[in-house]
Design a protein around this motif. Structure first.
Motif, PDB file in Angstrom:
ATOM      1  N   LEU A 151      13.312  31.522  40.863  1.00  0.00           N
ATOM      2  CA  LEU A 151      14.148  32.268  39.933  1.00  0.00           C
ATOM      3  C   LEU A 151      13.552  32.240  38.536  1.00  0.00           C
ATOM      4  O   LEU A 151      14.195  32.666  37.584  1.00  0.00           O
ATOM      5  CB  LEU A 151      15.576  31.696  39.906  1.00  0.00           C
ATOM      6  N   ASP A 152      12.326  31.736  38.414  1.00  0.00           N
ATOM      7  CA  ASP A 152      11.676  31.689  37.105  1.00  0.00           C
ATOM      8  C   ASP A 152      11.497  33.098  36.562  1.00  0.00           C
ATOM      9  O   ASP A 152      11.076  34.015  37.270  1.00  0.00           O
ATOM     10  CB  ASP A 152      10.317  31.000  37.205  1.00  0.00           C
ATOM     11  N   ASN A 153      11.822  33.264  35.302  1.00  0.00           N
ATOM     12  CA  ASN A 153      11.679  34.537  34.589  1.00  0.00           C
ATOM     13  C   ASN A 153      12.530  35.658  35.185  1.00  0.00           C
ATOM     14  O   ASN A 153      12.198  36.829  35.044  1.00  0.00           O
ATOM     15  CB  ASN A 153      10.211  34.962  34.522  1.00  0.00           C
ATOM     16  N   ILE A 154      13.615  35.321  35.856  1.00  0.00           N
ATOM     17  CA  ILE A 154      14.578  36.312  36.341  1.00  0.00           C
ATOM     18  C   ILE A 154      15.827  36.183  35.479  1.00  0.00           C
ATOM     19  O   ILE A 154      16.449  35.131  35.431  1.00  0.00           O
ATOM     20  CB  ILE A 154      14.951  36.068  37.821  1.00  0.00           C
ATOM     21  N   TRP A 155      16.200  37.248  34.786  1.00  0.00           N
ATOM     22  CA  TRP A 155      17.362  37.228  33.900  1.00  0.00           C
ATOM     23  C   TRP A 155      18.197  38.485  34.127  1.00  0.00           C
ATOM     24  O   TRP A 155      17.661  39.583  34.218  1.00  0.00           O
ATOM     25  CB  TRP A 155      16.934  37.188  32.426  1.00  0.00           C
ATOM     26  N   PHE A 156      19.494  38.325  34.213  1.00  0.00           N
ATOM     27  CA  PHE A 156      20.413  39.456  34.242  1.00  0.00           C
ATOM     28  C   PHE A 156      20.907  39.649  32.812  1.00  0.00           C
ATOM     29  O   PHE A 156      21.645  38.825  32.299  1.00  0.00           O
ATOM     30  CB  PHE A 156      21.586  39.191  35.179  1.00  0.00           C
ATOM     31  N   LEU A 157      20.511  40.737  32.192  1.00  0.00           N
ATOM     32  CA  LEU A 157      20.819  40.922  30.778  1.00  0.00           C
ATOM     33  C   LEU A 157      21.920  41.937  30.508  1.00  0.00           C
ATOM     34  O   LEU A 157      22.479  41.964  29.424  1.00  0.00           O
ATOM     35  CB  LEU A 157      19.547  41.329  30.028  1.00  0.00           C
ATOM     36  N   SER A 158      22.202  42.796  31.455  1.00  0.00           N
ATOM     37  CA  SER A 158      23.268  43.766  31.223  1.00  0.00           C
ATOM     38  C   SER A 158      23.832  44.248  32.549  1.00  0.00           C
ATOM     39  O   SER A 158      23.231  44.053  33.605  1.00  0.00           O
ATOM     40  CB  SER A 158      22.746  44.962  30.416  1.00  0.00           C
ATOM     41  N   ILE A 159      24.984  44.857  32.450  1.00  0.00           N
ATOM     42  CA  ILE A 159      25.612  45.477  33.610  1.00  0.00           C
ATOM     43  C   ILE A 159      26.221  46.786  33.127  1.00  0.00           C
ATOM     44  O   ILE A 159      26.816  46.847  32.054  1.00  0.00           O
ATOM     45  CB  ILE A 159      26.661  44.552  34.256  1.00  0.00           C
ATOM     46  N   ASN A 160      26.034  47.831  33.895  1.00  0.00           N
ATOM     47  CA  ASN A 160      26.552  49.144  33.535  1.00  0.00           C
ATOM     48  C   ASN A 160      27.615  49.580  34.533  1.00  0.00           C
ATOM     49  O   ASN A 160      27.495  49.323  35.723  1.00  0.00           O
ATOM     50  CB  ASN A 160      25.428  50.184  33.530  1.00  0.00           C
ATOM     51  N   ARG A 161      28.641  50.233  34.016  1.00  0.00           N
ATOM     52  CA  ARG A 161      29.686  50.848  34.845  1.00  0.00           C
ATOM     53  C   ARG A 161      30.342  49.871  35.814  1.00  0.00           C
ATOM     54  O   ARG A 161      30.431  50.120  37.001  1.00  0.00           O
ATOM     55  CB  ARG A 161      29.128  52.040  35.584  1.00  0.00           C
ATOM     56  N   CYS A 162      30.774  48.769  35.302  1.00  0.00           N
ATOM     57  CA  CYS A 162      31.472  47.779  36.125  1.00  0.00           C
ATOM     58  C   CYS A 162      32.973  48.059  36.041  1.00  0.00           C
ATOM     59  O   CYS A 162      33.536  48.106  34.948  1.00  0.00           O
ATOM     60  CB  CYS A 162      31.160  46.370  35.615  1.00  0.00           C
ATOM     61  N   HIS A 163      33.612  48.261  37.173  1.00  0.00           N
ATOM     62  CA  HIS A 163      35.033  48.558  37.226  1.00  0.00           C
ATOM     63  C   HIS A 163      35.729  47.564  38.145  1.00  0.00           C
ATOM     64  O   HIS A 163      35.183  47.166  39.164  1.00  0.00           O
ATOM     65  CB  HIS A 163      35.268  49.970  37.769  1.00  0.00           C
ATOM     66  N   TYR A 164      36.946  47.202  37.776  1.00  0.00           N
ATOM     67  CA  TYR A 164      37.763  46.328  38.591  1.00  0.00           C
ATOM     68  C   TYR A 164      38.992  47.090  39.050  1.00  0.00           C
ATOM     69  O   TYR A 164      39.637  47.765  38.263  1.00  0.00           O
ATOM     70  CB  TYR A 164      38.191  45.081  37.809  1.00  0.00           C
ATOM     71  N   TYR A 165      39.303  46.973  40.306  1.00  0.00           N
ATOM     72  CA  TYR A 165      40.441  47.681  40.865  1.00  0.00           C
ATOM     73  C   TYR A 165      41.483  46.711  41.411  1.00  0.00           C
ATOM     74  O   TYR A 165      42.313  47.081  42.220  1.00  0.00           O
ATOM     75  CB  TYR A 165      39.965  48.635  41.963  1.00  0.00           C
ATOM     76  N   GLY A 166      41.420  45.496  40.968  1.00  0.00           N
ATOM     77  CA  GLY A 166      42.369  44.484  41.399  1.00  0.00           C
ATOM     78  C   GLY A 166      42.091  43.205  40.644  1.00  0.00           C
ATOM     79  O   GLY A 166      41.358  43.186  39.661  1.00  0.00           O
ATOM     80  N   TYR A 167      42.659  42.127  41.109  1.00  0.00           N
ATOM     81  CA  TYR A 167      42.465  40.833  40.458  1.00  0.00           C
ATOM     82  C   TYR A 167      42.579  39.747  41.528  1.00  0.00           C
ATOM     83  O   TYR A 167      43.022  39.980  42.645  1.00  0.00           O
ATOM     84  CB  TYR A 167      43.485  40.621  39.346  1.00  0.00           C
ATOM     85  N   PHE A 168      42.157  38.542  41.141  1.00  0.00           N
ATOM     86  CA  PHE A 168      42.233  37.393  42.042  1.00  0.00           C
ATOM     87  C   PHE A 168      43.130  36.349  41.412  1.00  0.00           C
ATOM     88  O   PHE A 168      43.023  36.066  40.220  1.00  0.00           O
ATOM     89  CB  PHE A 168      40.845  36.800  42.284  1.00  0.00           C
ATOM     90  N   VAL A 169      44.012  35.798  42.222  1.00  0.00           N
ATOM     91  CA  VAL A 169      44.936  34.755  41.789  1.00  0.00           C
ATOM     92  C   VAL A 169      44.750  33.536  42.677  1.00  0.00           C
ATOM     93  O   VAL A 169      44.104  33.619  43.723  1.00  0.00           O
ATOM     94  CB  VAL A 169      46.410  35.260  41.844  1.00  0.00           C
ATOM     95  N   PRO A 170      45.298  32.375  42.279  1.00  0.00           N
ATOM     96  CA  PRO A 170      45.159  31.192  43.126  1.00  0.00           C
ATOM     97  C   PRO A 170      45.627  31.457  44.549  1.00  0.00           C
ATOM     98  O   PRO A 170      46.646  32.092  44.786  1.00  0.00           O
ATOM     99  CB  PRO A 170      46.067  30.170  42.427  1.00  0.00           C
ATOM    100  N   GLY A 171      44.806  31.004  45.503  1.00  0.00           N
ATOM    101  CA  GLY A 171      45.088  31.213  46.914  1.00  0.00           C
ATOM    102  C   GLY A 171      44.244  32.318  47.530  1.00  0.00           C
ATOM    103  O   GLY A 171      44.121  32.395  48.748  1.00  0.00           O
ATOM    104  N   ASP A 172      43.671  33.171  46.690  1.00  0.00           N
ATOM    105  CA  ASP A 172      42.817  34.235  47.209  1.00  0.00           C
ATOM    106  C   ASP A 172      41.450  33.702  47.604  1.00  0.00           C
ATOM    107  O   ASP A 172      40.984  32.678  47.093  1.00  0.00           O
ATOM    108  CB  ASP A 172      42.614  35.337  46.156  1.00  0.00           C
ATOM    109  N   ILE A 173      40.819  34.397  48.520  1.00  0.00           N
ATOM    110  CA  ILE A 173      39.461  34.086  48.953  1.00  0.00           C
ATOM    111  C   ILE A 173      38.667  35.376  48.866  1.00  0.00           C
ATOM    112  O   ILE A 173      39.091  36.410  49.357  1.00  0.00           O
ATOM    113  CB  ILE A 173      39.423  33.560  50.401  1.00  0.00           C
ATOM    114  N   ALA A 174      37.527  35.301  48.224  1.00  0.00           N
ATOM    115  CA  ALA A 174      36.664  36.493  48.120  1.00  0.00           C
ATOM    116  C   ALA A 174      35.265  36.148  48.507  1.00  0.00           C
ATOM    117  O   ALA A 174      34.799  35.064  48.387  1.00  0.00           O
ATOM    118  CB  ALA A 174      36.688  37.029  46.696  1.00  0.00           C
TER     119      ALA A 174
END
Length: 102
Positions: free
Chosen positions: A79-102
């Motif tokens: 993973l040397d010299n691998i960097w995630f620097l940005s994310i484009n068009r990220c959308h969420y259509y729900g949420y996670f609460v205690p008890g959920d598994i994803a």
């Protein structure tokens, strides 16, 4: 396959509480399937909305990045010299609460 959290620390640099991937369920050359168990004991749940605790969306992006990092490491061996620097068009259509598994 089925790699437990202990072996994930051999690949990823993150540690508790920022190691978000709980388990790698399956891996092949084209995809990686990981699991995250959302619990009240996650330190992020304590202060993220008092009456309706939900997992912060920005940490879902981090969870995704960790899963991708595992895939990259398994493919490249580093993973040397691998960097995630940005994310484009990220959308969420729900949420996670205690008890959920994803």
């Amino acid at each position: 396959m089925g790699e437990e959290n202990i072996s994930i620390t051999n690949f990823l640099k993150q540690r508790y509480p920022m190691l978000l991937v709980d388990k790698v369920v399956d891996y092949n050359d084209k995809s990686t399937k990981t699991i995250k168990y959302f619990t009240n004991s996650d330190p992020f749940m304590l202060g993220h909305f008092k009456d309706f605790p939900m997992y912060p969306a920005v940490l879902l992006v981090e969870l995704l990045a960790q899963s991708i990092s595992f895939s990259i490491y398994k493919k490249l061996g580093t993973l040397d010299n691998i960097w995630f620097l940005s994310i484009n068009r990220c959308h969420y259509y729900g949420y996670f609460v205690p008890g959920d598994i994803a």
